[in-house]
Write a protein that holds these residues in place. Structure first.
Motif, PDB file in Angstrom:
ATOM      1  N   VAL A 147       0.842  -1.209   0.000  1.00 43.51           N
ATOM      2  CA  VAL A 147       0.000   0.000   0.000  1.00 43.51           C
ATOM      3  C   VAL A 147       0.871   1.250   0.000  1.00 43.51           C
ATOM      4  O   VAL A 147       0.811   2.069  -0.908  1.00 43.51           O
ATOM      5  CB  VAL A 147      -0.967  -0.014   1.197  1.00 43.51           C
ATOM      6  CG1 VAL A 147      -1.798   1.274   1.226  1.00 43.51           C
ATOM      7  CG2 VAL A 147      -1.899  -1.225   1.115  1.00 43.51           C
ATOM      8  N   TYR A 148       1.674   1.422   1.063  1.00 47.09           N
ATOM      9  CA  TYR A 148       2.622   2.539   1.097  1.00 47.09           C
ATOM     10  C   TYR A 148       3.922   2.079   0.453  1.00 47.09           C
ATOM     11  O   TYR A 148       4.520   1.078   0.859  1.00 47.09           O
ATOM     12  CB  TYR A 148       2.901   2.960   2.545  1.00 47.09           C
ATOM     13  CG  TYR A 148       1.701   3.520   3.271  1.00 47.09           C
ATOM     14  CD1 TYR A 148       0.848   4.430   2.651  1.00 47.09           C
ATOM     15  CD2 TYR A 148       1.433   3.154   4.583  1.00 47.09           C
ATOM     16  CE1 TYR A 148      -0.247   4.948   3.309  1.00 47.09           C
ATOM     17  CE2 TYR A 148       0.343   3.680   5.259  1.00 47.09           C
ATOM     18  CZ  TYR A 148      -0.494   4.574   4.622  1.00 47.09           C
ATOM     19  OH  TYR A 148      -1.568   5.094   5.276  1.00 47.09           O
ATOM     20  N   HIS A 149       4.383   2.840  -0.545  1.00 47.76           N
ATOM     21  CA  HIS A 149       5.524   2.368  -1.321  1.00 47.76           C
ATOM     22  C   HIS A 149       6.815   3.114  -1.022  1.00 47.76           C
ATOM     23  O   HIS A 149       7.886   2.526  -1.027  1.00 47.76           O
ATOM     24  CB  HIS A 149       5.196   2.457  -2.809  1.00 47.76           C
ATOM     25  CG  HIS A 149       3.947   1.724  -3.161  1.00 47.76           C
ATOM     26  ND1 HIS A 149       2.942   2.273  -3.940  1.00 47.76           N
ATOM     27  CD2 HIS A 149       3.510   0.498  -2.783  1.00 47.76           C
ATOM     28  CE1 HIS A 149       1.952   1.394  -4.048  1.00 47.76           C
ATOM     29  NE2 HIS A 149       2.265   0.326  -3.358  1.00 47.76           N
ATOM     30  N   MET A 150       6.723   4.431  -0.774  1.00 51.76           N
ATOM     31  CA  MET A 150       7.920   5.242  -0.494  1.00 51.76           C
ATOM     32  C   MET A 150       9.012   4.941  -1.528  1.00 51.76           C
ATOM     33  O   MET A 150      10.165   4.667  -1.194  1.00 51.76           O
ATOM     34  CB  MET A 150       8.405   4.992   0.944  1.00 51.76           C
ATOM     35  CG  MET A 150       7.447   5.554   1.976  1.00 51.76           C
ATOM     36  SD  MET A 150       7.772   5.062   3.677  1.00 51.76           S
ATOM     37  CE  MET A 150       6.969   3.459   3.715  1.00 51.76           C
ATOM     38  N   TYR A 151       8.618   4.978  -2.771  1.00 54.46           N
ATOM     39  CA  TYR A 151       9.477   4.531  -3.873  1.00 54.46           C
ATOM     40  C   TYR A 151       9.897   5.683  -4.781  1.00 54.46           C
ATOM     41  O   TYR A 151      11.038   5.748  -5.230  1.00 54.46           O
ATOM     42  CB  TYR A 151       8.723   3.469  -4.672  1.00 54.46           C
ATOM     43  CG  TYR A 151       9.440   2.955  -5.892  1.00 54.46           C
ATOM     44  CD1 TYR A 151      10.522   2.087  -5.764  1.00 54.46           C
ATOM     45  CD2 TYR A 151       9.037   3.330  -7.164  1.00 54.46           C
ATOM     46  CE1 TYR A 151      11.196   1.622  -6.880  1.00 54.46           C
ATOM     47  CE2 TYR A 151       9.699   2.859  -8.289  1.00 54.46           C
ATOM     48  CZ  TYR A 151      10.776   2.014  -8.146  1.00 54.46           C
ATOM     49  OH  TYR A 151      11.440   1.540  -9.249  1.00 54.46           O
ATOM     50  N   ILE A 152       8.963   6.592  -5.071  1.00 54.12           N
ATOM     51  CA  ILE A 152       9.302   7.758  -5.891  1.00 54.12           C
ATOM     52  C   ILE A 152      10.018   8.755  -4.983  1.00 54.12           C
ATOM     53  O   ILE A 152       9.434   9.300  -4.048  1.00 54.12           O
ATOM     54  CB  ILE A 152       8.040   8.376  -6.523  1.00 54.12           C
ATOM     55  CG1 ILE A 152       7.387   7.363  -7.477  1.00 54.12           C
ATOM     56  CG2 ILE A 152       8.383   9.659  -7.259  1.00 54.12           C
ATOM     57  CD1 ILE A 152       6.091   7.847  -8.102  1.00 54.12           C
ATOM     58  N   TYR A 153      11.295   8.977  -5.263  1.00 51.19           N
ATOM     59  CA  TYR A 153      12.212   9.629  -4.332  1.00 51.19           C
ATOM     60  C   TYR A 153      12.823  10.845  -5.029  1.00 51.19           C
ATOM     61  O   TYR A 153      13.046  10.810  -6.244  1.00 51.19           O
ATOM     62  CB  TYR A 153      13.298   8.616  -3.959  1.00 51.19           C
ATOM     63  CG  TYR A 153      14.261   9.016  -2.883  1.00 51.19           C
ATOM     64  CD1 TYR A 153      13.885   8.979  -1.550  1.00 51.19           C
ATOM     65  CD2 TYR A 153      15.560   9.413  -3.199  1.00 51.19           C
ATOM     66  CE1 TYR A 153      14.787   9.323  -0.551  1.00 51.19           C
ATOM     67  CE2 TYR A 153      16.463   9.751  -2.214  1.00 51.19           C
ATOM     68  CZ  TYR A 153      16.067   9.716  -0.890  1.00 51.19           C
ATOM     69  OH  TYR A 153      16.948  10.049   0.104  1.00 51.19           O
ATOM     70  N   PRO A 154      13.065  11.946  -4.306  1.00 48.58           N
ATOM     71  CA  PRO A 154      13.745  13.077  -4.954  1.00 48.58           C
ATOM     72  C   PRO A 154      15.005  12.634  -5.681  1.00 48.58           C
ATOM     73  O   PRO A 154      15.870  11.971  -5.104  1.00 48.58           O
ATOM     74  CB  PRO A 154      14.074  14.000  -3.765  1.00 48.58           C
ATOM     75  CG  PRO A 154      12.997  13.729  -2.761  1.00 48.58           C
ATOM     76  CD  PRO A 154      12.729  12.247  -2.885  1.00 48.58           C
ATOM     77  N   GLY A 155      15.075  12.949  -6.958  1.00 50.58           N
ATOM     78  CA  GLY A 155      16.217  12.539  -7.776  1.00 50.58           C
ATOM     79  C   GLY A 155      15.962  11.328  -8.642  1.00 50.58           C
ATOM     80  O   GLY A 155      16.798  10.963  -9.460  1.00 50.58           O
ATOM     81  N   GLY A 156      14.804  10.676  -8.480  1.00 48.60           N
ATOM     82  CA  GLY A 156      14.497   9.499  -9.301  1.00 48.60           C
ATOM     83  C   GLY A 156      13.580   8.541  -8.583  1.00 48.60           C
ATOM     84  O   GLY A 156      12.512   8.919  -8.112  1.00 48.60           O
ATOM     85  N   VAL A 157      13.985   7.280  -8.509  1.00 50.81           N
ATOM     86  CA  VAL A 157      13.238   6.257  -7.770  1.00 50.81           C
ATOM     87  C   VAL A 157      14.220   5.490  -6.901  1.00 50.81           C
ATOM     88  O   VAL A 157      15.431   5.528  -7.107  1.00 50.81           O
ATOM     89  CB  VAL A 157      12.473   5.299  -8.718  1.00 50.81           C
ATOM     90  CG1 VAL A 157      11.386   6.045  -9.476  1.00 50.81           C
ATOM     91  CG2 VAL A 157      13.422   4.594  -9.684  1.00 50.81           C
ATOM     92  N   LYS A 158      13.702   4.756  -5.921  1.00 56.86           N
ATOM     93  CA  LYS A 158      14.544   4.152  -4.903  1.00 56.86           C
ATOM     94  C   LYS A 158      15.370   2.970  -5.417  1.00 56.86           C
ATOM     95  O   LYS A 158      16.488   2.756  -4.987  1.00 56.86           O
ATOM     96  CB  LYS A 158      13.694   3.679  -3.712  1.00 56.86           C
ATOM     97  CG  LYS A 158      13.174   4.805  -2.864  1.00 56.86           C
ATOM     98  CD  LYS A 158      14.289   5.465  -2.054  1.00 56.86           C
ATOM     99  CE  LYS A 158      14.760   4.600  -0.913  1.00 56.86           C
ATOM    100  NZ  LYS A 158      15.802   5.275  -0.113  1.00 56.86           N
TER     101      LYS A 158
END
Length: 366
Positions: A147-158
């Motif tokens: 559900v919570y992904h916290m994947y799209i990250y400043p600078g790109g993706v994780k």
């Protein structure tokens, strides 16, 4: 003389019709007044984020809307990137679009389950939740979370795509596309569903424009508005897709818009699979405590399954945001629209109308 009675719809029920409370004044089963009460779910996100560094805060924004958290992640990351002058790779852009369209697709399945359950259609919730789980399986493989992904990250993706991920996504799209006509047969073309949704929750076209309604609400009034088309971001200007509209202006028209959008998300995802470029997934970032946002401000938008989602962000030459303000669809849909829309409706239609508007209460008391 008739006497009205007062009841509270929610917050004791699960889902969107439960984690906010509607105070209803009833004459028999007809609603004569409706008042929205929020605060029964997590809240205060703007101040929580302003008290954390930009890098720390990215884990918070996804919780602003549980059914579809990824547009919040993308808005926050893109806002930070614009303030900091960061440029992300083409591969990261394509992966972000893939994530956003997967999120839109699972959100529409979740909406379908909720609306089917509100009508009393027992098959649709079971089918829709089950097929949504297949999408969540892929999210778990990609991000580690369902559900919570916290994947799209400043600078790109994780992290990069796991081996064989695009093939598994293509196979799932084949399955979903093959199954969707069954939903048409038992749900969207069902006479009982039409009877419950048609001429219910009618939104006037001129009011939709004047009050800034968005997403399926405004597109069901025949107005073709979509941030992906009107103000393209990431690589949406390189992709082919339609913006579905209807003219019925009621809960059934909003249902048909969502159904057509599911086809368009599958269409976009197939293009992403075929065109996914090679390259880096993350640009080089300063060390955490040296990551400072220059003085300046920006406003970024994404198109969520429920409508346009905007983040205003301002930096002050420190690692903290001076100001963050979130503008989600629920702010206008749950106050400006919902309260007058319920007046004159029947008690049995409250959940149907609320579901049709796409409301996430934390966007309101944010």
């Amino acid at each position: 003389m008739n006497e009205t009675i007062k009841i509270f719809h929610g917050p004791q029920h699960p889902g969107v019709t439960g984690n906010m409370s509607m105070e209803l004044d009833l004459d028999g089963e007809t609603i004569v007044k409706a008042t929205t009460h929020v605060g029964y779910l997590h809240r205060g996100f703007e101040k929580l984020i302003e008290r954390r560094t930009a890098i720390q805060a990215f884990t918070i924004v996804c919780r602003i809307c549980v059914p579809e958290p990824d547009p919040n992640e993308e808005n926050f990351a893109r806002g930070v990137e614009e303030l900091a002058g960061l440029t992300i790779s083409e591969r990261a852009k394509y992966i972000r679009v893939m994530v956003l369209e997967m999120a839109r697709l699972q959100a529409h399945y979740l909406w379908m389950a909720g609306q089917g359950g509100s009508i009393g259609h027992e098959v649709v919730p079971q089918w829709a939740v089950g097929e949504r789980d297949f999408i969540l399986d892929l999210f778990e493989q990609l991000t580690g979370g369902r559900v919570y992904h916290m994947y799209i990250y400043p600078g790109g993706v994780k992290r990069d795509l796991p081996d064989g991920f695009l093939d598994r996504l293509r196979d799932l799209l084949d399955t979903l596309e093959r199954r969707l006509p069954e939903y048409d047969r038992i749900f969207f073309d069902n006479a009982g569903v039409k009877k419950r949704l048609q001429n219910v929750g009618v939104v006037k076209r001129d009011e939709a424009i004047a009050n800034g309604y968005t997403g399926p609400v405004i597109r069901a009034c025949g107005i073709q508005r979509d941030v992906r088309r009107d103000s393209p971001y990431l690589v949406y200007d390189q992709l082919e897709f339609d913006v579905p509209t209807q003219t019925g202006c009621d809960a059934y028209a909003r249902a048909l818009v969502r159904r057509a959008e599911m086809d368009q998300s599958i269409r976009i995802l197939r293009q992403i699979i075929d065109r996914m470029p090679a390259g880096e997934i993350q640009c080089k970032l300063p060390k955490h405590r040296k990551f400072k946002l220059p003085k300046g401000e920006t406003f970024v938008q994404t198109e969520s399954a429920r409508g346009a989602y905007g983040f205003y962000m301002a930096g002050d030459d420190s690692e903290y945001l001076r100001r963050l303000q979130v503008r989600g669809p629920s702010i206008v849909h749950a106050y400006t629209l919902l309260e007058p829309l319920l007046v004159g409706a029947q008690l049995s239609d409250v959940a149907l109308i609320m579901n049709s508007l796409g409301i996430c209460p934390p966007e309101i008391e944010r």
